[in-house]
Design an enzyme around this catalytic site. Structure first.
Site, mmCIF file in Angstrom:
data_model
loop_
_atom_site.group_PDB
_atom_site.id
_atom_site.type_symbol
_atom_site.label_atom_id
_atom_site.label_comp_id
_atom_site.label_asym_id
_atom_site.label_seq_id
_atom_site.Cartn_x
_atom_site.Cartn_y
_atom_site.Cartn_z
ATOM 1 N N TYR A 59 9.656 5.022 -0.784
ATOM 2 C CA TYR A 59 8.650 5.360 0.221
ATOM 3 C C TYR A 59 7.510 4.341 0.199
ATOM 4 C CZ TYR A 59 5.196 8.231 2.721
ATOM 5 O OH TYR A 59 4.263 8.700 3.606
ATOM 6 N N LYS A 63 6.288 1.880 3.299
ATOM 7 C CA LYS A 63 4.946 2.013 3.859
ATOM 8 C C LYS A 63 4.133 0.721 3.729
ATOM 9 C CE LYS A 63 4.859 6.158 5.570
ATOM 10 N NZ LYS A 63 4.725 6.329 7.028
#
Length: 611
Positions: A59, A63
């Protein structure tokens, strides 16, 4: 092998959704924006991408990739009036509502993020290539900047560059004195080209560092969290008392366990419960990058201003008092004031240590910290031993997320929270020296040292000095100290000849030692006190705040102003139950000398004494 393939599929899915999904949507709109010579693009990154976060490698990578994509699109779209910015929001969601208190989720509503997005999309907004952290209605511009050290050239002409040369120059390489803040890759390339020319060498390899210059640690100081509400009944008070070892087998403990008791009371240390959720809220402070699996509760201070009601609704207001750099970690001082209506009930200072978050160049100490105290150099005056129950933490560890958190933190089996040992020690002192009279409990300070496992015995050693009870708590079976530097301050027993005001002036004296120069700047006067009891003056004090760091001594001569008041009325003023002006006009407080100096009382009694 199947588990490995599954993890890889999840990782690929994260990349496809967050990074590739944003790329495809942007590519579909890009040519239309170029044709109309106008466009606004908002990428949604995350604090996990900017700072990293434990257990979120896939993640975080996706991002932060969005931030890189956004920065490049901002450059390429500039001439077409296409602006691209990135937000890193903190917002409540169906995911976070399972781990955050409801009132915190409510304060992190998406409505507090949307206005920033709308402005960035407006044709009047000329911002381009920006990164914004946003949450709770707070927006931080330029949340992260890169700082580049001057570095050191480690390659010599006609010689090979070696790892040893890098090692020997490491301190200079990582020295950020006179550091630069490059705004683009062109600046970096030009700097290296000029270096080559100035040294008359081509292809000089120059080592340099880049570090994150985050506004978070310094700007976090003074930040406030949303007001928290805590509703409870008499059952919560009883369950807390049971949780810190109270038992119906002890007749003197029934007042804490039976709501029908004529003197039913709530243990003073229950005052940490309404304020405790503030620690969870630290994750919403812009700039504070906290991995909660690496957070340790280091110290705790609790001060009571009145006895806790046995039921009702309390509100708490939390403020980041200071952020300290301890090298191996970061210490956050969190002040929480808890009210019943408009009346201040208690004050907590949580000192939390975030492992591995230090080294950002901050200060190591703070005058705002309530400090621990050394033990007297003698054998303890009293010792109480209590065995903890093996079932005390059974309920909390039936929650899978909680069990996983303990495993990630390095504990294979459940442990008692430090505040449980805190409650045990406090009630031991209250029993030994105050006959379980909660009205005599003033404050407690402890440092948490080691964990306690359910079933172990807690041994509280106590030393009495005036109205201060010094404490040390150990695991009896191992001898390990679990609470150190601890003490409890009690109000004087009204049934004795002691004055309640003595403890107040002792506290004022300690505050003068800690922050006297600040008080001198605020007050710049000598204040005298005449304390009476049963109609006669029994104590005189002088608070000298005119020169140097200030001082406290007995006697009220040569004061600029002298206040005459009874011991009982003085305590009413100090605790906020009696307004000083009303006390003056009713004749309870008499003033001789420069009456205007009475306006300085709050600085002495409230701002620093925290009485």
């Amino acid at each position: 092998m199947r588990a490995l393939i599954s993890r890889r599929c999840v990782s690929d899915l994260i990349q496809r959704v967050h990074l590739r999904g944003s790329f495809l949507v942007t590519r579909a709109a890009w040519n239309h924006m170029k044709t109309q010579k106008f466009g606004r693009i908002i990428m949604t990154s995350s604090a996990a991408g900017i700072y990293g976060n434990f257990g979120q490698a896939n993640y975080s990578a996706a991002k932060l990739g969005l931030l890189g994509l956004s920065n490049t699109l901002a450059i390429e779209g500039q001439k077409y009036s296409i602006h691209c910015n990135t937000i890193a929001p903190t917002a409540g969601s169906r995911l976070t509502e399972t781990v955050m208190p409801p009132d915190l989720v409510q304060s992190l509503r998406a409505e507090y993020v949307a206005p920033l997005v709308l402005w960035l999309c407006h044709e009047a907004c000329q911002e381009n290539g920006g990164l914004f952290e946003v949450g709770r209605g707070c927006v931080c511009c330029g949340a992260v900047r890169w700082e580049r050290s001057l570095g050191r050239t480690v390659r010599q002409k006609n010689k090979s560059m070696t790892p040893e040369a890098v090692r020997d120059a490491w301190n200079e390489i990582c020295d950020f004195t006179d550091a630069s803040k490059p705004a683009s890759i062109q600046v970096i390339l030009m700097f290296r080209y000029l270096l080559d020319i100035n040294t008359k060498e081509k292809l000089v390899l120059r080592c340099s560092c880049i570090r994150c210059c985050c506004v978070g640690q310094s700007s976090a100081v003074g930040q406030t969290l949303p007001e928290m509400s805590f509703s409870y009944t008499h059952m919560n008070c009883i369950l807390y008392a049971l949780g810190v070892g109270m038992s119906t087998r002890e007749p003197d403990q029934l007042k804490f366990l039976y709501e029908g008791h004529e003197d039913f009371s709530c243990l003073p240390t229950f005052g940490v419960i309404p304020a405790q959720s503030a620690m969870t809220g630290l994750g919403s402070i812009p700039g504070l990058n906290i991995d909660f699996t690496r957070l340790l509760h280091g110290e705790q201070y609790l001060e009571m201003f009145r006895a806790l009601p046995t039921s009702g609704t309390l509100t708490s207001r939390a403020t980041v008092a200071d952020v300290l750099d301890k090298g191996s970690g970061m210490v956050i001082l969190l002040d929480v004031h808890t009210y019943s209506g408009r009346e201040l009930v208690c004050y907590n200072q949580f000192s939390v240590f975030v492992v591995g978050a230090g080294g950002f160049g901050g200060k190591r100490t703070s005058q705002k910290a309530v400090v621990t105290a050394p033990l007297p150099d003698r054998a303890p005056d009293a010792v109480i031993v209590d065995q903890t129950s093996r079932d005390q933490v059974r309920q909390i560890h039936t929650v899978p997320q909680t069990a996983l958190l303990f495993k990630r933190s390095g504990f294979e089996s459940p442990i008692l929270h430090g505040l449980c040992s805190f409650g045990f020690a406090a009630r031991h002192a209250l029993k030994q020296y105050a006959a379980n009279d909660v009205s005599r409990f003033k404050s407690i300070k402890v440092r948490f040292v080691k964990p306690v496992y359910p079933g172990q015995s807690l041994q509280t050693e106590m030393w009495k000095e005036a109205n201060r009870i010094h404490l040390q708590c150990k695991v009896k079976e191992s001898g390990d100290v679990v609470l150190s530097g601890a003490y409890i301050d009690l109000h004087a027993d009204a049934s004795t000849d002691g004055l309640q005001s003595d403890l107040v002036f002792a506290e004022i004296g300690r505050r003068i030692r800690d922050a006297g120069h600040e008080l001198v700047k605020k007050v710049n006067a000598v204040l005298g006190w005449e304390i009476s009891k049963d109609g006669r003056t029994v104590r005189e004090w002088t608070v000298d705040l005119k020169t140097g760091r200030g001082s406290l001594h007995t006697g009220a001569s040569e004061a600029d102003v002298i206040f005459s008041v009874s011991d009982e009325d003085f305590m009413e003023v100090v605790t906020g139950k009696l307004n000083p002006q009303k006390a003056f006009f009713s004749g309870k407080l008499k003033v001789k000398g420069n009456i205007m100096l009475s306006q300085k009382l709050e600085a002495v009694l409230k701002d620093y004494a925290k009485l």
